[in-house]
Scaffold this motif. Structure first.
Motif, PDB file in Angstrom:
ATOM      1  N   LEU A  68       5.421  32.034  24.593  1.00  0.00           N
ATOM      2  CA  LEU A  68       4.046  31.700  24.985  1.00  0.00           C
ATOM      3  C   LEU A  68       3.677  32.592  25.933  1.00  0.00           C
ATOM      4  CD1 LEU A  68       4.586  27.886  25.500  1.00  0.00           C
ATOM      5  CD2 LEU A  68       3.366  28.854  23.885  1.00  0.00           C
ATOM      6  N   LYS A  69       4.213  33.371  26.806  1.00  0.00           N
ATOM      7  CA  LYS A  69       3.728  34.163  27.739  1.00  0.00           C
ATOM      8  C   LYS A  69       3.306  35.529  27.146  1.00  0.00           C
ATOM      9  CE  LYS A  69       6.098  32.954  32.180  1.00  0.00           C
ATOM     10  NZ  LYS A  69       7.313  33.511  33.135  1.00  0.00           N
ATOM     11  N   LEU A  70       4.062  35.754  25.950  1.00  0.00           N
ATOM     12  CA  LEU A  70       3.472  36.937  25.380  1.00  0.00           C
ATOM     13  C   LEU A  70       2.461  36.860  24.641  1.00  0.00           C
ATOM     14  CD1 LEU A  70       6.974  38.467  23.908  1.00  0.00           C
ATOM     15  CD2 LEU A  70       5.266  39.651  25.355  1.00  0.00           C
ATOM     16  N   LYS A  71       2.190  35.531  24.011  1.00  0.00           N
ATOM     17  CA  LYS A  71       0.896  35.249  23.492  1.00  0.00           C
ATOM     18  C   LYS A  71      -0.079  35.418  24.245  1.00  0.00           C
ATOM     19  CE  LYS A  71      -0.895  31.703  20.171  1.00  0.00           C
ATOM     20  NZ  LYS A  71      -0.748  30.393  19.783  1.00  0.00           N
ATOM     21  N   LYS A  72      -0.230  34.617  25.215  1.00  0.00           N
ATOM     22  CA  LYS A  72      -1.269  34.827  26.354  1.00  0.00           C
ATOM     23  C   LYS A  72      -1.560  36.294  26.813  1.00  0.00           C
ATOM     24  CE  LYS A  72      -4.229  32.788  28.916  1.00  0.00           C
ATOM     25  NZ  LYS A  72      -5.470  32.457  28.419  1.00  0.00           N
ATOM     26  N   ALA A  73      -0.390  36.999  26.904  1.00  0.00           N
ATOM     27  CA  ALA A  73      -0.510  38.285  27.352  1.00  0.00           C
ATOM     28  C   ALA A  73      -1.385  39.163  26.241  1.00  0.00           C
ATOM     29  CB  ALA A  73       0.790  38.874  27.617  1.00  0.00           C
ATOM     30  N   TRP A  74      -1.048  38.943  25.155  1.00  0.00           N
ATOM     31  CA  TRP A  74      -1.904  39.445  24.050  1.00  0.00           C
ATOM     32  C   TRP A  74      -3.356  39.228  24.067  1.00  0.00           C
ATOM     33  CZ3 TRP A  74      -0.919  43.699  21.492  1.00  0.00           C
ATOM     34  CH2 TRP A  74       0.161  44.115  20.993  1.00  0.00           C
ATOM     35  N   GLU A  75      -3.674  37.859  24.053  1.00  0.00           N
ATOM     36  CA  GLU A  75      -4.968  37.523  24.364  1.00  0.00           C
ATOM     37  C   GLU A  75      -5.804  38.141  25.466  1.00  0.00           C
ATOM     38  OE1 GLU A  75      -5.197  33.380  24.824  1.00  0.00           O
ATOM     39  OE2 GLU A  75      -4.227  32.804  23.188  1.00  0.00           O
ATOM     40  N   ILE A  76      -5.022  38.351  26.599  1.00  0.00           N
ATOM     41  CA  ILE A  76      -5.594  39.006  27.704  1.00  0.00           C
ATOM     42  C   ILE A  76      -5.848  40.528  27.095  1.00  0.00           C
ATOM     43  CG2 ILE A  76      -5.432  40.097  30.000  1.00  0.00           C
ATOM     44  CD1 ILE A  76      -4.157  37.258  30.363  1.00  0.00           C
ATOM     45  N   ALA A  77      -4.725  41.277  26.530  1.00  0.00           N
ATOM     46  CA  ALA A  77      -4.834  42.623  26.297  1.00  0.00           C
ATOM     47  C   ALA A  77      -6.028  42.915  25.159  1.00  0.00           C
ATOM     48  CB  ALA A  77      -3.627  42.998  25.605  1.00  0.00           C
ATOM     49  N   LEU A  78      -6.303  42.146  24.526  1.00  0.00           N
ATOM     50  CA  LEU A  78      -7.301  42.172  23.313  1.00  0.00           C
ATOM     51  C   LEU A  78      -8.652  41.607  23.763  1.00  0.00           C
ATOM     52  CD1 LEU A  78      -5.206  41.243  20.193  1.00  0.00           C
ATOM     53  CD2 LEU A  78      -5.710  43.639  21.008  1.00  0.00           C
ATOM     54  N   ALA A  79      -8.699  41.132  25.020  1.00  0.00           N
ATOM     55  CA  ALA A  79     -10.147  40.587  25.269  1.00  0.00           C
ATOM     56  C   ALA A  79     -11.182  41.632  25.502  1.00  0.00           C
ATOM     57  CB  ALA A  79      -9.878  39.956  26.764  1.00  0.00           C
ATOM     58  N   PRO A  80     -10.732  42.929  26.094  1.00  0.00           N
ATOM     59  CA  PRO A  80     -11.728  43.965  26.249  1.00  0.00           C
ATOM     60  C   PRO A  80     -12.377  44.356  24.606  1.00  0.00           C
ATOM     61  CG  PRO A  80      -9.850  44.441  27.509  1.00  0.00           C
ATOM     62  CD  PRO A  80      -9.357  43.475  26.749  1.00  0.00           C
ATOM     63  N   SER A  81     -11.759  44.277  23.867  1.00  0.00           N
ATOM     64  CA  SER A  81     -12.204  44.550  22.236  1.00  0.00           C
ATOM     65  C   SER A  81     -13.393  43.845  22.077  1.00  0.00           C
ATOM     66  CB  SER A  81     -10.888  44.430  21.364  1.00  0.00           C
ATOM     67  OG  SER A  81     -10.651  43.040  20.996  1.00  0.00           O
ATOM     68  N   LYS A  82     -13.312  42.541  22.559  1.00  0.00           N
ATOM     69  CA  LYS A  82     -14.581  41.677  22.050  1.00  0.00           C
ATOM     70  C   LYS A  82     -15.705  42.011  22.863  1.00  0.00           C
ATOM     71  CE  LYS A  82     -11.265  37.886  21.452  1.00  0.00           C
ATOM     72  NZ  LYS A  82     -10.809  36.802  22.026  1.00  0.00           N
ATOM     73  N   GLN A  83     -15.557  42.917  23.933  1.00  0.00           N
ATOM     74  CA  GLN A  83     -16.846  43.407  24.718  1.00  0.00           C
ATOM     75  C   GLN A  83     -17.438  44.775  24.000  1.00  0.00           C
ATOM     76  OE1 GLN A  83     -15.428  44.067  28.655  1.00  0.00           O
ATOM     77  NE2 GLN A  83     -15.047  41.912  28.857  1.00  0.00           N
ATOM     78  N   ILE A  84     -16.607  45.458  23.179  1.00  0.00           N
ATOM     79  CA  ILE A  84     -16.852  46.511  22.696  1.00  0.00           C
ATOM     80  C   ILE A  84     -18.122  46.596  21.794  1.00  0.00           C
ATOM     81  CG2 ILE A  84     -16.364  48.557  21.304  1.00  0.00           C
ATOM     82  CD1 ILE A  84     -13.612  48.251  22.387  1.00  0.00           C
ATOM     83  N   PRO A  85     -18.274  45.667  20.856  1.00  0.00           N
ATOM     84  CA  PRO A  85     -19.512  45.426  20.030  1.00  0.00           C
ATOM     85  C   PRO A  85     -20.857  45.168  20.914  1.00  0.00           C
ATOM     86  CG  PRO A  85     -17.790  44.547  19.080  1.00  0.00           C
ATOM     87  CD  PRO A  85     -17.183  44.825  20.161  1.00  0.00           C
ATOM     88  N   MET A  86     -20.548  44.142  21.931  1.00  0.00           N
ATOM     89  CA  MET A  86     -21.597  43.677  22.521  1.00  0.00           C
ATOM     90  C   MET A  86     -21.968  44.910  23.464  1.00  0.00           C
ATOM     91  SD  MET A  86     -21.868  40.887  25.704  1.00  0.00           S
ATOM     92  CE  MET A  86     -20.557  42.046  26.600  1.00  0.00           C
ATOM     93  N   ASN A  87     -21.468  45.510  24.206  1.00  0.00           N
ATOM     94  CA  ASN A  87     -21.782  46.601  24.939  1.00  0.00           C
ATOM     95  C   ASN A  87     -22.294  47.825  24.208  1.00  0.00           C
ATOM     96  OD1 ASN A  87     -21.174  45.725  27.435  1.00  0.00           O
ATOM     97  ND2 ASN A  87     -19.108  46.192  27.242  1.00  0.00           N
ATOM     98  N   GLY A  88     -21.848  48.022  23.132  1.00  0.00           N
ATOM     99  CA  GLY A  88     -22.545  48.964  22.211  1.00  0.00           C
ATOM    100  C   GLY A  88     -23.952  48.834  21.878  1.00  0.00           C
ATOM    101  N   ILE A  89     -24.063  47.441  21.405  1.00  0.00           N
ATOM    102  CA  ILE A  89     -25.466  47.017  21.121  1.00  0.00           C
ATOM    103  C   ILE A  89     -26.419  47.099  22.227  1.00  0.00           C
ATOM    104  CG2 ILE A  89     -26.958  45.279  20.298  1.00  0.00           C
ATOM    105  CD1 ILE A  89     -24.517  44.396  18.508  1.00  0.00           C
ATOM    106  N   MET A  90     -25.939  46.643  23.524  1.00  0.00           N
ATOM    107  CA  MET A  90     -26.632  46.978  24.776  1.00  0.00           C
ATOM    108  C   MET A  90     -27.055  48.275  25.073  1.00  0.00           C
ATOM    109  SD  MET A  90     -24.940  43.547  26.951  1.00  0.00           S
ATOM    110  CE  MET A  90     -25.702  44.217  28.425  1.00  0.00           C
ATOM    111  N   MET A  91     -26.106  49.018  24.912  1.00  0.00           N
ATOM    112  CA  MET A  91     -26.325  50.563  25.335  1.00  0.00           C
ATOM    113  C   MET A  91     -27.310  51.095  24.272  1.00  0.00           C
ATOM    114  SD  MET A  91     -24.676  51.210  28.006  1.00  0.00           S
ATOM    115  CE  MET A  91     -24.505  49.645  28.814  1.00  0.00           C
ATOM    116  N   TYR A  92     -27.164  50.893  23.007  1.00  0.00           N
ATOM    117  CA  TYR A  92     -28.184  51.262  22.272  1.00  0.00           C
ATOM    118  C   TYR A  92     -29.705  50.839  22.391  1.00  0.00           C
ATOM    119  CZ  TYR A  92     -30.361  52.106  17.380  1.00  0.00           C
ATOM    120  OH  TYR A  92     -31.374  52.485  16.569  1.00  0.00           O
ATOM    121  N   MET A  93     -29.563  49.492  22.789  1.00  0.00           N
ATOM    122  CA  MET A  93     -31.106  48.902  22.711  1.00  0.00           C
ATOM    123  C   MET A  93     -31.677  49.449  24.402  1.00  0.00           C
ATOM    124  SD  MET A  93     -31.800  47.459  20.245  1.00  0.00           S
ATOM    125  CE  MET A  93     -32.334  46.110  19.741  1.00  0.00           C
TER     126      MET A  93
END
Length: 189
Positions: A68-93
């Motif tokens: 369970l700890k590893l599963k939660k750690a993976w969720e935290i590790a992959l959380a910044p990847s969810k910000q990449i598309p949003m930030n990319g669109i914001m930077m472009y706009m």
């Protein structure tokens, strides 16, 4: 005239209802079936309460806890990847001109990943146990890669705004013109 005390005023009905216990359900209320997926304590009886107490008293195995700890750690590790598309669109706009809005966007784009990189060990400290220590290195590496991708997005935006000194320009007055070490002379004839 004698002054007699006034009789006490009875409390309002809602106060009485609030302070009195709920009435027992009648047989008509007991005949209403439970919603799907719900079993009341009336039907389950002692078996249900015994199952709940047995499940809550049984300690979790260390292997299950580590999973369970590893599963939660993976969720935290992959959380910044969810910000990449949003930030990319914001930077472009936001455009490439130097305005307070685009400068603040770039500042925030650099601030988050730098703070994330600095606090990598503290973010994953709560998941660090003997069983997860070796597997946590890969999780931390992915987290760092995701933060570096966000930083690369910031570098792309700064370059698009023309703020990176990739070529010689007039605003780099301290840089002198480069002179070649050798001159090539072509012989004619």
């Amino acid at each position: 005239m004698s002054s007699q005390p006034l009789p006490p005023v009875p409390p309002p009905q809602w106060v009485v209802a609030l302070n009195s216990p709920m009435p027992r359900p009648t047989k008509a209320a007991a005949s209403i079936p439970d919603p799907p997926g719900f079993t009341s304590s009336r039907q389950g009886g002692k078996n249900r309460s015994q199952q709940q107490s047995a499940a809550s008293s049984a300690p979790a195995k260390p292997v299950e806890t580590d999973t369970l700890k590893l599963k939660k750690a993976w969720e935290i590790a992959l959380a910044p990847s969810k910000q990449i598309p949003m930030n990319g669109i914001m930077m472009y706009m936001s455009g490439n001109s130097l305005q307070i809005f685009s400068i603040m966007m770039v500042f925030m784009l650099f601030k988050g990943p730098i703070q994330g990189l600095i606090s990598t060990n503290t973010v994953f400290a709560k998941f660090d146990t003997e069983g997860t220590r070796s597997k946590l290195l890969g999780v931390k590496a992915i987290y760092v890669v995701m933060q570096l991708l966000l930083l690369a997005l910031g570098v792309w935006k700064v370059n698009a705004m023309g703020l990176l000194p990739t070529t010689r320009s007039d605003w780099l007055a301290w840089e002198s013109e480069r002179q070649p070490l050798e001159r090539a002379y072509f012989a004619l004839g």
